[in-house]
Design an enzyme around this catalytic site. Structure first.
Site, short mmCIF file in Angstrom:
data_model
loop_
_atom_site.label_atom_id
_atom_site.label_comp_id
_atom_site.label_asym_id
_atom_site.label_seq_id
_atom_site.Cartn_x
_atom_site.Cartn_y
_atom_site.Cartn_z
N GLY A 67 0.79 -1.24 0.00
CA GLY A 67 0.00 0.00 0.00
C GLY A 67 0.81 1.27 0.00
O GLY A 67 0.52 2.20 -0.74
N VAL A 113 21.29 13.58 12.00
CA VAL A 113 20.52 14.74 12.45
C VAL A 113 21.37 15.79 13.14
O VAL A 113 20.90 16.90 13.40
CB VAL A 113 19.35 14.33 13.38
CG1 VAL A 113 18.37 13.43 12.64
CG2 VAL A 113 19.85 13.68 14.65
N SER A 162 10.16 12.08 26.61
CA SER A 162 10.24 11.01 27.60
C SER A 162 9.64 11.45 28.92
O SER A 162 9.69 12.64 29.26
CB SER A 162 11.71 10.60 27.82
OG SER A 162 11.85 9.78 28.95
N TYR A 175 20.09 13.10 29.88
CA TYR A 175 18.98 12.63 29.03
C TYR A 175 17.69 13.32 29.45
O TYR A 175 16.93 13.80 28.60
CB TYR A 175 18.85 11.12 29.15
CG TYR A 175 17.68 10.53 28.39
CD1 TYR A 175 17.74 10.35 27.01
CD2 TYR A 175 16.52 10.14 29.05
CE1 TYR A 175 16.68 9.81 26.31
CE2 TYR A 175 15.45 9.60 28.36
CZ TYR A 175 15.54 9.43 27.00
OH TYR A 175 14.48 8.90 26.31
N ALA A 199 17.29 16.15 30.96
CA ALA A 199 17.34 17.58 30.61
C ALA A 199 17.10 17.79 29.13
O ALA A 199 16.37 18.71 28.73
CB ALA A 199 18.70 18.16 31.01
N LYS A 227 15.44 15.92 27.05
CA LYS A 227 14.04 15.65 26.72
C LYS A 227 13.11 16.73 27.28
O LYS A 227 12.11 17.09 26.64
CB LYS A 227 13.64 14.27 27.24
CG LYS A 227 14.29 13.11 26.49
CD LYS A 227 13.87 13.09 25.03
CE LYS A 227 14.35 11.86 24.31
NZ LYS A 227 13.93 11.81 22.89
#
Length: 257
Positions: free
Chosen positions: A56, A66, A147, A160, A162, A164
């Site tokens: 499909g 990134v 998170s 991590y 901070a 997020k």
């Protein structure tokens, strides 16, 4: 079959495995053609095979780092040229550091920059490169994966948490800027057991039972069904009036958030 994203074009970063792969497959199953943005093309090819097997939707593997703005711009423009535009961007790529708990006093500058560059830098680069296409869409959707740690904190995972948490201010600001362009900007805070998690609990059933008790629903969740389908709803017209918000898909693990 209901396909609420039929014909739309989506880009998903970190789509070579884990929740990112489930997000890409869920969007494709809902009718979207998907750009699979990955650092390692071989992992993206596996995601593409899964999408093709379901039929499909079309997909395109996009080699993308990134943390490199040129890489992001090239990937975004390649996807738009291939499919004729972009309607949806989901930033899922994240540094693996959260899997290795570390006291804040022992964290180094390299770890801080790595997480900030991927989480925040990646979000900004995708926003800058993708905005013209999302605006032209007339129903653009920009989604970042955050998170629960970013809302409640986590011992041994300060950097991590901070990185997020900072996404919250980013999406709220972007939602205000992009509202006049008919672009919604939201985040998803997920908690669901991956294949690796389930394999681990298969060896330690007592630990699985204890972990389940953290969830109000008593269910570890399934990324494709419980996170992927939530992303589909957020990217469709069903939640077109929701922007600047975080969708908590965690089975009630943190019901006070």
């Amino acid at each position: 079959m209901n396909k609420p994203l039929n014909g739309r074009i989506a880009l998903v970063t970190g789509a070579g495995g884990g929740i990112g792969r489930d997000l890409a497959c869920a969007l494709a199953a809902a009718g979207a053609h998907v750009g699979i943005a990955v650092r390692r093309p071989d992992t993206g090819e596996e995601t593409a095979r899964l999408i093709e097997a379901e039929g499909g939707a079309r997909s395109l593997v996009l080699p993308m780092d990134v943390t490199d703005r040129t890489s992001v711009l090239v990937g975004v423009e390649k996807l738009a040229a291939e499919f004729g535009g972009i309607d949806i961007i989901v930033h899922n790529a994240a540094a693996p550091d959260s899997a290795y708990p570390m006291p804040a006093v022992d964290s180094d500058e390299a770890g801080w920059r790595r997480q900030a560059d991927i989480t925040l830098g990646g979000a900004l680069s995708l926003a800058q490169a993708g905005h013209p296409y999302l605006k032209a869409s007339g129903r653009g959707r920009f989604v970042v994966m955050t998170s629960n740690f970013g809302y409640h904190g986590a011992a041994m995972n300060a950097i991590y948490s901070a990185s997020k948490a900072s996404l919250r201010g980013f999406i709220k600001s972007l939602a205000r800027e992009w509202g006049p362009d008919a672009i919604t900007v939201n985040s998803i805070s997920p908690a669901a057991a991956t294949e690796v998690t389930r394999a681990f609990f298969g060896q330690f059933p007592a630990m699985e039972a204890a972990y389940k008790r953290k969830f109000a629903l008593g269910d570890l969740g399934q990324p494709r069904r419980d996170i992927g389908e939530g992303a589909v709803a957020l990217c469709s017209d069903y939640l077109r009036y929701m922007t600047g918000q975080t969708l908590f898909l965690d089975g009630g693990m943190f019901p006070s958030a």
